[in-house]
Structures are given as C-alpha cells and as structure tokens.
Design an enzyme around this catalytic site. Structure first.
Site, PDB file in Angstrom:
ATOM      1  N   SER A  58       0.850  -1.195   0.000  1.00 55.53           N
ATOM      2  CA  SER A  58       0.000   0.000   0.000  1.00 55.53           C
ATOM      3  C   SER A  58       0.878   1.236   0.000  1.00 55.53           C
ATOM      4  O   SER A  58       2.012   1.207   0.507  1.00 55.53           O
ATOM      5  CB  SER A  58      -0.874   0.021   1.252  1.00 55.53           C
ATOM      6  OG  SER A  58      -1.500   1.291   1.379  1.00 55.53           O
TER       7      SER A  58
ATOM      8  N   TYR B 206      -0.745  -1.622  10.330  1.00 59.59           N
ATOM      9  CA  TYR B 206      -0.948  -1.866   8.891  1.00 59.59           C
ATOM     10  C   TYR B 206       0.258  -1.360   8.085  1.00 59.59           C
ATOM     11  O   TYR B 206       0.772  -2.061   7.204  1.00 59.59           O
ATOM     12  CB  TYR B 206      -2.238  -1.160   8.464  1.00 59.59           C
ATOM     13  CG  TYR B 206      -2.610  -1.304   7.013  1.00 59.59           C
ATOM     14  CD1 TYR B 206      -3.148  -2.502   6.530  1.00 59.59           C
ATOM     15  CD2 TYR B 206      -2.463  -0.245   6.126  1.00 59.59           C
ATOM     16  CE1 TYR B 206      -3.522  -2.624   5.196  1.00 59.59           C
ATOM     17  CE2 TYR B 206      -2.839  -0.360   4.792  1.00 59.59           C
ATOM     18  CZ  TYR B 206      -3.365  -1.547   4.335  1.00 59.59           C
ATOM     19  OH  TYR B 206      -3.732  -1.669   3.016  1.00 59.59           O
TER      20      TYR B 206
ATOM     21  N   LYS C  21       2.837  -3.449   5.693  1.00 56.17           N
ATOM     22  CA  LYS C  21       2.981  -3.162   4.256  1.00 56.17           C
ATOM     23  C   LYS C  21       4.408  -2.758   3.910  1.00 56.17           C
ATOM     24  O   LYS C  21       4.919  -3.112   2.850  1.00 56.17           O
ATOM     25  CB  LYS C  21       1.978  -2.080   3.845  1.00 56.17           C
ATOM     26  CG  LYS C  21       0.514  -2.538   3.933  1.00 56.17           C
ATOM     27  CD  LYS C  21       0.244  -3.716   3.013  1.00 56.17           C
ATOM     28  CE  LYS C  21      -1.204  -4.167   3.027  1.00 56.17           C
ATOM     29  NZ  LYS C  21      -1.455  -5.310   2.118  1.00 56.17           N
TER      30      LYS C  21
END
Ligand SMILES: NC(=O)c1ccc[n+]([C@@H]2O[C@H](COP(=O)([O-])OP(=O)(O)OC[C@H]3O[C@@H](n4cnc5c(N)ncnc54)[C@H](OP(=O)(O)O)[C@@H]3O)[C@@H](O)[C@H]2O)c1
Lengths: 245, 78
Positions: A139, A152, A156
């Site tokens: 991402s 998160y 990533k």
C-alpha cells in the site's frame, strides 16, 4: 503483449474487491487461476463467473500450516504454479497509544507472515522451473505512513523489504518478486464516504479520482508477464499521483 | 557403486548441469562443480525429497561434497 496463456496463478484475497479484479484480469489474459479466501460462497460465485481454467481453494491465512500447504494444493490443482499474488490483507486501525497487542499481531500475521509463508512454499517449484513471479499487494501508506495505521503500515512496509531480499536471492533463477502499491481504490468502504470526506481525499490526488481494482490488476498482469522478466525487487505505485516516489 | 551414490550423482548432474565423471565422491559442489550457495540449498532440498528425509540446517552446512552428502544420507536411511 503481456499474454499469460499457459501460465498458472494463485491469488489470495480473491473474494475481495481488488483480489477479484486481479483474478479476473489474469484469467482474461489466459492464465489458469486458483482463487483463495475464506468466504466459500464468494469463491463459488467467482468460480462460476470465470467458468473454465479456475480452481477455488478456501484457506484461512490465520492458520500457518494451512498457508504453508496452499501453494502446493494450488500447484497440484493447476499442474504448476508460475504466479503468486499475495493480495489478502486486513486493517485493525487505532492510534498507537491505544493499540492492542492482538491488533498488532493479527495484522502482521495476515498481511506479512502469510506473505512469507506463501512465498517460501511457492519458491520450491519456481526454482526448479527456473521461472516464477511473486507479487505482493502492499500500500502507498507502507511507504508514506498514516496516523492510526501503525500496524498496517508496518506490515505493508515489511512486505516491501521482504520482497527486495527475496528478489535478490532468486533473481539468477528466473524468478522475480515485486510489489504493487495501490493508493485510494474505490470499494464498498469508499462508497460509504460522505461528499465532504470524498472531497478531502480527492484534493490529495492529482488525477482527481479514486482508482479501481482493474487499475491494480493491470499492474499485476504486467509484472506477471514474461515481458517483465527484467523487473525485480520493485514497488509499482498505482495511485493517481497522490505520492510520487 | 552404492544406490545412494548413484541417486545423489543423478541429482547433482541434473541440477548443476555437469559431466557425470566430474561428480566424484571428493568433488566439492562449490569449488569443483560450479555451484553457488543457492545451488547448495536446492541440492539439499532435492536430496530431502528424493530420499524422504529431513536435513537440518547445521547438517546441511557440512554437506559440501558429494561424499559428504552420500555419507549423511546413508546414515539417515541406513
Ligand atoms: N482498497 C484500497 O484502497 C487499498 C489501498 C491500498 C492497499 N490495499 C490492499 O489491497 C489488498 C486487497 O484489498 P481490498 O480493498 O480488495 O480489501 P477487501 O475487499 O477487504 O478484501 C480483503 C481480502 O483479504 C481476504 N482475507 C482477509 N483476512 C483473511 C484471512 N484471515 N484468511 C484469508 N483471507 C483473508 C478476504 O477474504 P475473505 O473475505 O474471504 O476472508 C478478502 O478477499 C489488501 O492487501 C489491502 O491492504 C487496498
């Protein structure tokens, strides 16, 4: 160009928005695909829609042993495994000061650890075949950071570093490893935004629009193709210009 | 020639693409047969598969020659 005729691909998170688009695109380019996710009825739906050259294998990425076994099951079903797309991912957002251990562990496990397990298992056959494509869906926030998403973003960013190491280890064997980093992609979640929220997001995107699953899928199809054999260890950003890296 | 040696030779010849007569028991994978560290890992994995055994990392480190591989495998399967 970018034909995937005769190739075999495993796509995780194929029951989701982006993963579904990736599976459809790889299939349309001629690949045989194995779609995976936890929701059986969604898998059945997509399998029925694609018709031929498709296998569905349910797998919960929370179960390490099941993840280790998935690439082999896919290879047995398809007669090989040329392309692994690790797309499944989750968020458990919260400010760091209030982040629970489980929320950290769960996100790292599903997003990063499963990528490691899937890649390790898929490599065996790829090394033997002297050909393979490993593609991780990361991402933009893995590179930029985002408040409320420390877990998160760590997962990533971890995918990107992992991919670069892996790419160096196996480059001489005809196996490439790359990431695709989506920006803001339209989904049921973004559909639910109000006008004001939408405006705020669009003001940061030079292209003045959200991306689609197909935009991500096209990048994956390119990296999966024979034509991309000289591209490895890279992160391809698909974000309408919101971050130019 | 022992069965193990024959099977090890076959794997090495196929994997490293070398002449069979070069694959002697004293031949070192890296120094004599042109393998790199990744080839060594792949060979160990191929042996594991062929003989249905597990070769732990610390043992794998010592398997640098054809003879060492044959010895380890013979002991394991013996
Ligand atoms: N949408 C965006 O704007 C955006 C932006 C940047 C990056 N991404 C990344 O793109 C990828 C796909 O996102 P998306 O928007 O398509 O999300 P999504 O629609 O929520 O799909 C997520 C997928 O992950 C699967 N998954 C989640 N937990 C799982 C588990 N424990 N075991 C197996 N599968 C599991 C889900 O399968 P089941 O539902 O069947 O369990 C689902 O197919 C993710 O890695 C995400 O981080 C998305």
């Amino acid at each position: 160009m970018f034909s995937l005729e005769g190739k075999t691909a495993l796509v995780t998170g194929a029951t989701g928005g982006i993963g579904g688009a990736i599976a459809r695109t790889l299939h349309a380019q001629g690949a045989t695909v194995t779609i995976s996710g936890t929701r059986q009825e969604k898998l059945d739906e997509l399998k029925a829609e694609l018709g031929e050259r498709v296998h569905a294998i349910a797998c919960n990425l929370d179960d390490g042993e099941a993840v280790d076994a998935l690439p082999k099951q896919a290879a047995e079903a398809m007669g090989g495994l040329d392309i692994l797309v690790a797309n499944a991912g989750i968020t458990k957002d919260g400010l760091l000061m209030r982040m629970k251990d489980e929320d950290w562990q769960q996100v790292l496990k599903i997003n990063l650890e499963s990528y490691f397990r899937l890649s390790r298992a898929a490599l065996r056959g790829m090394m033997k075949a002297r050909h393979g494509r490993i593609i991780g869906i990361t991402s933009v926030v893995g590179v930029m950071g985002n408040p409320g998403q420390a877990n998160y973003c760590a997962s990533k960013a971890g995918m990107i570093g992992f991919t670069k190491s892996l790419a160096q280890e196996v480059a001489a064997r005809g196996v490439t490893a790359n990431c695709v980093a989506p920006g803001f992609i339209a989904s049921p979640m973004t559909d639910a935004l109000n006008d004001q929220q939408r405006e705020a997001i669009l003001s940061k995107i030079p292209a003045n629009d959200l991306g689609s699953g197909e935009d991500i899928a096209a990048a994956v199809a390119y990296l999966a193709s024979d034509e991309a054999h000289y591209v490895t260890g890279q992160t391809l950003h698909v974000n309408g210009g919101m971050a130019m890296i | 020639m022992s069965d193990v040696l024959a099977r090890v030779k076959k794997i090495v010849v196929e994997h490293l693409d070398v002449e069979e007569d070069k694959v002697t028991e004293s031949a070192s994978f890296i120094d004599d047969l042109g393998a790199d560290s990744l080839d060594n890992v792949e060979l160990v994995m191929a042996f594991e598969e062929e003989f249905d055994i597990e070769i732990p990392d610390d043992a794998a480190e010592h398997i640098q020659t054809v003879g060492a591989a044959v010895k380890f495998i013979s002991e394991k399967t013996g």
